[in-house]
Design a protein around this motif. Structure first.
Motif, PDB file in Angstrom:
ATOM      1  N   CYS A  66       0.854  -1.191   0.000  1.00  0.00           N
ATOM      2  CA  CYS A  66       0.000   0.000   0.000  1.00  0.00           C
ATOM      3  C   CYS A  66       0.885   1.234   0.000  1.00  0.00           C
ATOM      4  O   CYS A  66       1.965   1.215   0.592  1.00  0.00           O
ATOM      5  CB  CYS A  66      -0.914   0.024   1.219  1.00  0.00           C
ATOM      6  SG  CYS A  66      -1.983   1.496   1.186  1.00  0.00           S
ATOM      7  N   GLY A 149      -5.151   5.064   7.878  1.00  0.00           N
ATOM      8  CA  GLY A 149      -6.564   4.880   7.597  1.00  0.00           C
ATOM      9  C   GLY A 149      -7.181   4.013   8.676  1.00  0.00           C
ATOM     10  O   GLY A 149      -8.258   4.301   9.203  1.00  0.00           O
ATOM     11  N   PRO A 181     -16.185   1.946   6.025  1.00  0.00           N
ATOM     12  CA  PRO A 181     -15.193   1.674   4.975  1.00  0.00           C
ATOM     13  C   PRO A 181     -13.803   2.249   5.275  1.00  0.00           C
ATOM     14  O   PRO A 181     -12.833   1.892   4.612  1.00  0.00           O
ATOM     15  CB  PRO A 181     -15.788   2.391   3.755  1.00  0.00           C
ATOM     16  CG  PRO A 181     -16.625   3.494   4.311  1.00  0.00           C
ATOM     17  CD  PRO A 181     -17.168   2.984   5.625  1.00  0.00           C
ATOM     18  N   ASN A 182     -13.698   3.153   6.257  1.00  0.00           N
ATOM     19  CA  ASN A 182     -12.453   3.916   6.427  1.00  0.00           C
ATOM     20  C   ASN A 182     -11.184   3.107   6.674  1.00  0.00           C
ATOM     21  O   ASN A 182     -10.123   3.463   6.164  1.00  0.00           O
ATOM     22  CB  ASN A 182     -12.615   4.962   7.532  1.00  0.00           C
ATOM     23  CG  ASN A 182     -13.575   6.050   7.132  1.00  0.00           C
ATOM     24  OD1 ASN A 182     -14.091   6.057   6.013  1.00  0.00           O
ATOM     25  ND2 ASN A 182     -13.839   6.974   8.030  1.00  0.00           N
ATOM     26  N   CYS A 184     -10.236   0.409   5.449  1.00  0.00           N
ATOM     27  CA  CYS A 184      -9.971  -0.511   4.348  1.00  0.00           C
ATOM     28  C   CYS A 184     -10.232  -1.963   4.738  1.00  0.00           C
ATOM     29  O   CYS A 184      -9.304  -2.783   4.789  1.00  0.00           O
ATOM     30  CB  CYS A 184      -8.551  -0.356   3.820  1.00  0.00           C
ATOM     31  SG  CYS A 184      -8.288   1.178   2.946  1.00  0.00           S
ATOM     32  N   ILE A 237     -20.603  -4.946   6.358  1.00  0.00           N
ATOM     33  CA  ILE A 237     -19.773  -3.852   5.797  1.00  0.00           C
ATOM     34  C   ILE A 237     -19.048  -4.326   4.527  1.00  0.00           C
ATOM     35  O   ILE A 237     -19.072  -3.653   3.503  1.00  0.00           O
ATOM     36  CB  ILE A 237     -18.756  -3.360   6.850  1.00  0.00           C
ATOM     37  CG1 ILE A 237     -19.489  -2.714   8.035  1.00  0.00           C
ATOM     38  CG2 ILE A 237     -17.773  -2.360   6.239  1.00  0.00           C
ATOM     39  CD1 ILE A 237     -18.602  -2.437   9.249  1.00  0.00           C
ATOM     40  N   ALA A 240     -13.761  -3.418   1.337  1.00  0.00           N
ATOM     41  CA  ALA A 240     -13.785  -2.028   0.884  1.00  0.00           C
ATOM     42  C   ALA A 240     -15.021  -1.269   1.383  1.00  0.00           C
ATOM     43  O   ALA A 240     -15.261  -0.138   0.983  1.00  0.00           O
ATOM     44  CB  ALA A 240     -13.670  -1.914  -0.640  1.00  0.00           C
ATOM     45  N   GLY A 241     -15.828  -1.912   2.233  1.00  0.00           N
ATOM     46  CA  GLY A 241     -16.983  -1.226   2.808  1.00  0.00           C
ATOM     47  C   GLY A 241     -18.191  -1.134   1.896  1.00  0.00           C
ATOM     48  O   GLY A 241     -19.149  -0.423   2.189  1.00  0.00           O
ATOM     49  N   ILE A 242     -18.165  -1.911   0.796  1.00  0.00           N
ATOM     50  CA  ILE A 242     -19.245  -1.771  -0.187  1.00  0.00           C
ATOM     51  C   ILE A 242     -20.349  -2.809   0.016  1.00  0.00           C
ATOM     52  O   ILE A 242     -21.237  -2.943  -0.813  1.00  0.00           O
ATOM     53  CB  ILE A 242     -18.713  -1.869  -1.628  1.00  0.00           C
ATOM     54  CG1 ILE A 242     -18.015  -3.220  -1.841  1.00  0.00           C
ATOM     55  CG2 ILE A 242     -17.768  -0.721  -1.928  1.00  0.00           C
ATOM     56  CD1 ILE A 242     -17.726  -3.531  -3.280  1.00  0.00           C
ATOM     57  N   HIS A 272      -6.297  -4.802   5.597  1.00  0.00           N
ATOM     58  CA  HIS A 272      -5.806  -6.021   4.937  1.00  0.00           C
ATOM     59  C   HIS A 272      -4.338  -5.909   4.559  1.00  0.00           C
ATOM     60  O   HIS A 272      -3.687  -6.916   4.322  1.00  0.00           O
ATOM     61  CB  HIS A 272      -6.651  -6.318   3.699  1.00  0.00           C
ATOM     62  CG  HIS A 272      -6.719  -5.154   2.774  1.00  0.00           C
ATOM     63  ND1 HIS A 272      -5.664  -4.793   1.978  1.00  0.00           N
ATOM     64  CD2 HIS A 272      -7.690  -4.228   2.578  1.00  0.00           C
ATOM     65  CE1 HIS A 272      -5.987  -3.701   1.313  1.00  0.00           C
ATOM     66  NE2 HIS A 272      -7.204  -3.331   1.646  1.00  0.00           N
TER      67      HIS A 272
ATOM     68  N   ALA B 129      -2.711  -0.932  -3.949  1.00  0.00           N
ATOM     69  CA  ALA B 129      -1.891   0.141  -4.491  1.00  0.00           C
ATOM     70  C   ALA B 129      -0.865  -0.309  -5.521  1.00  0.00           C
ATOM     71  O   ALA B 129      -0.550   0.424  -6.459  1.00  0.00           O
ATOM     72  CB  ALA B 129      -1.192   0.850  -3.342  1.00  0.00           C
ATOM     73  N   PRO B 178     -23.944  -2.447   2.546  1.00  0.00           N
ATOM     74  CA  PRO B 178     -24.000  -3.105   3.852  1.00  0.00           C
ATOM     75  C   PRO B 178     -25.427  -3.499   4.255  1.00  0.00           C
ATOM     76  O   PRO B 178     -25.624  -4.525   4.899  1.00  0.00           O
ATOM     77  CB  PRO B 178     -23.405  -2.055   4.797  1.00  0.00           C
ATOM     78  CG  PRO B 178     -22.491  -1.265   3.929  1.00  0.00           C
ATOM     79  CD  PRO B 178     -23.179  -1.193   2.588  1.00  0.00           C
TER      80      PRO B 178
END
Ligand code: SF4
Lengths: 281, 188
Positions: A66, A149, A181-182, A184, A237, A240-242, A272, B129, B178
């Protein structure tokens, strides 16, 4: 007494930083892989497969998993029969950080002053160092670079004895829910229960770096780890929180004796990109 | 799951067909900007000075990449958290911006402005990334070089993997997703 050169410590930490930044642990890799197969959300599956591909690329190309290569947290257990020669202990560690972040093309993300003078130190120093003196003539080093994050979503609460298990469960689940989602997701949740305030937070941090293939040796706490994991994954959640069934890979708990009047509980969340590497000199 | 191909700069008609939760592959040109560069872009607009690039139909990616190692166009380059740009985004949208890409929630003012102009908020996967950096063919600083990793870059990308987080009608994957996968807690 055993003499260990500062240069040896520097070299070891340098290598550990690069290893942690490029190579995800096999435990996390396998777990994400299993989750990708079981994930109920099709978009969640896509995200988890991207994470696997990302781990592969980072390891192969020797680039950061990352871009937030974090603040460098280092746990060092120094054997009491060790004598360190040839350099200042703290400076040696910071030299290793400086060199690794520069040579390894890692992002420098540390500012000199937290409130007023937020100017980048440009070499990612200083490191956060936790030292213990232990029996023996070895030095045990755990390096865990920490992105913010997920660090920003961590929390500490001074629970009281009457809060009991239900209090711990509510605090952990609510903290993860609010984070959304914050941090990750999928995340690993490190929990420290007991001790004093600062002790609980340090345990929680250490638990973010404990292998996710291990469980707490006390069966009661092992069961609590399992219970928390299930409850968190029911939040929906997802990666990626989606939205999805994979929010958390593992909850790791560490405990310590505490005061008759208290039950501190600290939660440290890691994403992760759960980076850590370990060596013994 | 089928990926939808989206070319950059964006096309308003195509954006209308994208739905929150869709997975897309972006190809073409995008610009990068974070906190400090946003502040300067909005100052340009307020003072009536030209922006360093033509913002019409463009996409801005919120990122502060790692330094590039030899043989790479750019270092690891995943998204940063978007809400810090919320204060500036509505003005940029009204100036012609059609897409943003980052991670995390946006505030109501951003969503309102998006609906007004028909823009889309994309998400790149936080932490993916190294994978993302492979889809960036070239990276060039076009303004604000003094900001280092936060400088305004022009990226040429191919098959950049992203998700539609908030679509042009304001549907939000962080709310809907969610909800769909939450399971009741049966124990208590
Ligand atoms: S939370 Fe972790 S994966 Fe996400 S941007 Fe930060 S370091 Fe990277």
């Amino acid at each position: 007494m055993r003499v260990i050169q500062a240069e040896t410590i520097k070299k070891t930490i340098y290598d550990l930083i690069l290893k942690a930044s490029y190579d995800i642990g096999q435990d996390v890799y396998n777990c994400v892989k299993n989750c990708a197969e079981c994930e109920k959300s099709p978009s969640g599956k896509v995200v988890l497969n991207q994470l696997l591909e990302n781990y592969d690329i980072a390891a192969r190309e020797r680039v950061a998993i990352c871009q937030d290569t974090g603040m460098c947290v280092i746990f060092i257990d120094v054997g009491q029969d060790v004598h360190i020669e040839g350099g200042d202990f703290t400076e040696t560690i910071n030299d290793a950080v400086r060199a690794a972040y520069s040579d390894g093309y890692l992002r420098k993300s540390v500012v000199r002053d937290p409130l007023y003078d937020r100017v980048n130190t440009k070499d990612n120093t200083p490191a956060i160092i936790h030292t213990r003196i232990v029996p023996g003539d070895k030095i045990d080093i755990l390096v865990t670079p920490k992105g913010f994050g997920s660090e920003n979503m961590s929390a500490i609460k001074m629970l009281v004895p009457a809060d009991g298990e239900a209090g711990v469960v509510k605090f952990v689940v609510d903290t993860v829910k609010n984070a959304g989602p914050n941090p990750c997701p999928p995340i690993i949740v490190g929990v420290g229960i007991g001790g004093t305030m600062e002790m609980a937070t340090i345990m929680a941090k250490r638990m973010t770096a404990r292998s996710i293939d291990t469980v707490n040796p006390n069966p009661k706490y092992a069961a609590l780890e399992e219970k928390l994991l299930e409850k968190i994954n029911k939040l929906g959640i997802g990666a990626a929180g989606i939205g999805g069934s994979t929010t958390c890979l593992k909850v790791n708990i560490e405990t310590y004796p505490t005061h008759i009047a208290g039950m501190p509980c600290a939660i440290n969340i890691v994403c992760h990109a759960a980076r850590h590497a370990h060596a013994v000199i | 799951m089928e990926n939808i191909r989206v070319n950059l700069p964006l096309d308003k008609e195509q954006l209308k067909t994208l739905r929150a939760g869709d997975t897309v592959l972006l190809s073409g040109v995008m610009y990068t900007s974070r906190d400090a560069a946003h502040k300067r872009l909005v100052a340009c607009l307020e003072e009536g000075r030209p922006l360093p690039f033509d913002i019409k139909n463009q996409l801005i990616y919120y990122v502060g990449p790692c330094p590039a190692s030899p043989g790479h166009a750019v270092g690891s380059a995943g998204p940063t958290t978007s809400y810090r740009m919320d204060a500036y985004t509505p003005q940029l949208l009204r100036a012609g911006l059609l897409g943003m890409m980052g991670k995390g929630k946006r505030n109501d003012k951003v969503v309102e402005a998006m609906k007004e102009v028909g823009a889309v908020y994309f998400g790149a996967v936080g932490g993916a990334a190294a994978l993302i950096s492979q889809r960036i063919l070239s990276a060039e600083v076009i303004a604000y070089e003094d900001l280092g990793a936060e400088a305004l870059h022009r990226f040429v990308v191919k098959d950049f993997p992203a998700l539609v987080l908030i679509d042009s009608e304001g549907n939000n994957v962080y709310v809907e997703g969610p909800k769909k996968y939450a399971e009741p807690d049966t124990e208590e």
